[in-house]
Design an enzyme around this catalytic site. Structure first.
Site, PDB file in Angstrom:
ATOM      1  N   GLY A  45       0.777  -1.238   0.000  1.00 58.59           N
ATOM      2  CA  GLY A  45       0.000   0.000   0.000  1.00 58.59           C
ATOM      3  C   GLY A  45       0.811   1.291   0.000  1.00 58.59           C
ATOM      4  O   GLY A  45       0.345   2.316  -0.486  1.00 58.59           O
ATOM      5  N   ASP A 105      -5.236   2.080  10.585  1.00 54.03           N
ATOM      6  CA  ASP A 105      -6.632   1.764  10.836  1.00 54.03           C
ATOM      7  C   ASP A 105      -6.730   1.388  12.319  1.00 54.03           C
ATOM      8  O   ASP A 105      -6.795   2.257  13.182  1.00 54.03           O
ATOM      9  CB  ASP A 105      -7.000   0.631   9.873  1.00 54.03           C
ATOM     10  CG  ASP A 105      -8.470   0.294   9.847  1.00 54.03           C
ATOM     11  OD1 ASP A 105      -9.272   1.149  10.199  1.00 54.03           O
ATOM     12  OD2 ASP A 105      -8.816  -0.840   9.460  1.00 54.03           O
ATOM     13  N   LYS A 133      -7.271   6.776  10.148  1.00 51.86           N
ATOM     14  CA  LYS A 133      -8.684   6.688  10.549  1.00 51.86           C
ATOM     15  C   LYS A 133      -8.705   6.623  12.070  1.00 51.86           C
ATOM     16  O   LYS A 133      -8.755   5.530  12.645  1.00 51.86           O
ATOM     17  CB  LYS A 133      -9.298   5.386  10.025  1.00 51.86           C
ATOM     18  CG  LYS A 133      -9.514   5.312   8.538  1.00 51.86           C
ATOM     19  CD  LYS A 133     -10.208   3.979   8.227  1.00 51.86           C
ATOM     20  CE  LYS A 133     -10.133   3.646   6.774  1.00 51.86           C
ATOM     21  NZ  LYS A 133     -10.569   2.261   6.506  1.00 51.86           N
ATOM     22  N   VAL A 155     -11.311   2.970   1.929  1.00 50.19           N
ATOM     23  CA  VAL A 155     -10.811   3.792   0.827  1.00 50.19           C
ATOM     24  C   VAL A 155      -9.905   2.973  -0.089  1.00 50.19           C
ATOM     25  O   VAL A 155      -9.310   1.983   0.336  1.00 50.19           O
ATOM     26  CB  VAL A 155     -10.039   5.033   1.345  1.00 50.19           C
ATOM     27  CG1 VAL A 155     -10.980   6.018   2.009  1.00 50.19           C
ATOM     28  CG2 VAL A 155      -8.909   4.640   2.306  1.00 50.19           C
ATOM     29  N   ASP A 161      -5.642  -0.851  -2.181  1.00 51.60           N
ATOM     30  CA  ASP A 161      -6.342  -1.694  -3.148  1.00 51.60           C
ATOM     31  C   ASP A 161      -7.769  -2.014  -2.768  1.00 51.60           C
ATOM     32  O   ASP A 161      -8.186  -1.911  -1.617  1.00 51.60           O
ATOM     33  CB  ASP A 161      -5.603  -3.028  -3.286  1.00 51.60           C
ATOM     34  CG  ASP A 161      -5.799  -3.903  -2.055  1.00 51.60           C
ATOM     35  OD1 ASP A 161      -5.476  -3.432  -0.948  1.00 51.60           O
ATOM     36  OD2 ASP A 161      -6.274  -5.042  -2.194  1.00 51.60           O
ATOM     37  N   ARG A 167      -4.837   0.111  -7.324  1.00 55.69           N
ATOM     38  CA  ARG A 167      -3.761   0.787  -6.590  1.00 55.69           C
ATOM     39  C   ARG A 167      -3.157   1.917  -7.423  1.00 55.69           C
ATOM     40  O   ARG A 167      -2.522   2.820  -6.900  1.00 55.69           O
ATOM     41  CB  ARG A 167      -2.637  -0.202  -6.250  1.00 55.69           C
ATOM     42  CG  ARG A 167      -3.028  -1.319  -5.287  1.00 55.69           C
ATOM     43  CD  ARG A 167      -1.765  -2.100  -4.890  1.00 55.69           C
ATOM     44  NE  ARG A 167      -2.038  -3.374  -4.258  1.00 55.69           N
ATOM     45  CZ  ARG A 167      -2.181  -3.561  -2.939  1.00 55.69           C
ATOM     46  NH1 ARG A 167      -2.102  -2.548  -2.113  1.00 55.69           N
ATOM     47  NH2 ARG A 167      -2.403  -4.767  -2.454  1.00 55.69           N
TER      48      ARG A 167
END
Ligand code: IMP
Ligand code: MG
Length: 189
Positions: A45, A105, A133, A155, A161, A167
């Protein structure tokens, strides 16, 4: 299927991303001037963020990669089971390490990485994260350089992804709520 079929809204435009990354690059260049900086990108990511950030950092720096999987029960959950898929190729002892991550997260992934890397005795260890988040946090994490704080929505785009696709998008989009169930059961990388 076309990515636009999955979009609820465009949360962060390409222009807003680039402008914020320019600011982060400037701050990092200032803070690490004269120091031996090593950026560690968390795959997959963090890859878009890393390559754009590198181009905004005006001081010499090294890069390395590590791949982590957060085994969760779907896009909504991480249960804290984290494993290394690929370790660093660099010895980080006495180096100034800056972790480059896409999103925090629950915090389990970064908590795991921080504990792992700290044990290897870097000169310093900080976190640069594009998205946060905060409402989802289970483990407290201090983020030194943050791009954007976002609401509790799944998201994708710009490195993140949707079932391994999209991506490549230059923007951050939120997933349409009625498409959620399609993506339950994926590991997160
Ligand atoms: P945490 O361990 O719960 O903090 O999860 C962090 C990892 O889960 C991130 O590094 C991402 O790879 C993935 N992740 C968390 N939220 C999202 C999201 O909204 N979209 C895509 N990937 C996500
Ligand atoms: Mg990640």
């Amino acid at each position: 299927m076309d990515w636009q079929e999955y979009v609820d809204e465009i949360l962060i435009s390409p222009e807003a991303l680039q402008s914020r990354i320019t600011d982060l690059g400037t701050r990092i260049s200032h803070d690490y001037a004269g120091k031996d900086l090593l950026l560690i990108c968390v795959l997959k990511g963090g890859v878009m963020f890393l390559t754009d950030l590198m181009r905004k950092i005006t001081i010499p720096h090294g890069i390395d990669f590590m791949a982590i999987s957060s085994y969760g029960t779907g896009v909504r959950q991480s249960d804290g089971i984290v494993r290394i898929l690929m370790d660093l190729s660099t010895d980080i002892r006495n180096r100034n390490v800056l972790i480059v991550e896409d999103i925090i997260d629950t915090g389990h992934t970064l908590d795991y990485i921080l504990r792992l890397l700290k044990a290897r005795d870097p000169a310093s260890l900080r976190v640069c994260c594009l998205l946060d988040k905060p409402s989802r946090r289970q483990v407290p994490i201090a983020v030194d350089y943050l791009g954007f704080s976002i609401p509790d929505k799944y998201v994708f785009g710009y490195g993140l992804d949707l079932d391994e696709f999209y991506r490549e998008l230059p923007l951050i989009a939120t997933l349409r709520p009625d498409r959620y169930n399609q993506f339950i059961g994926q590991d997160k990388t």
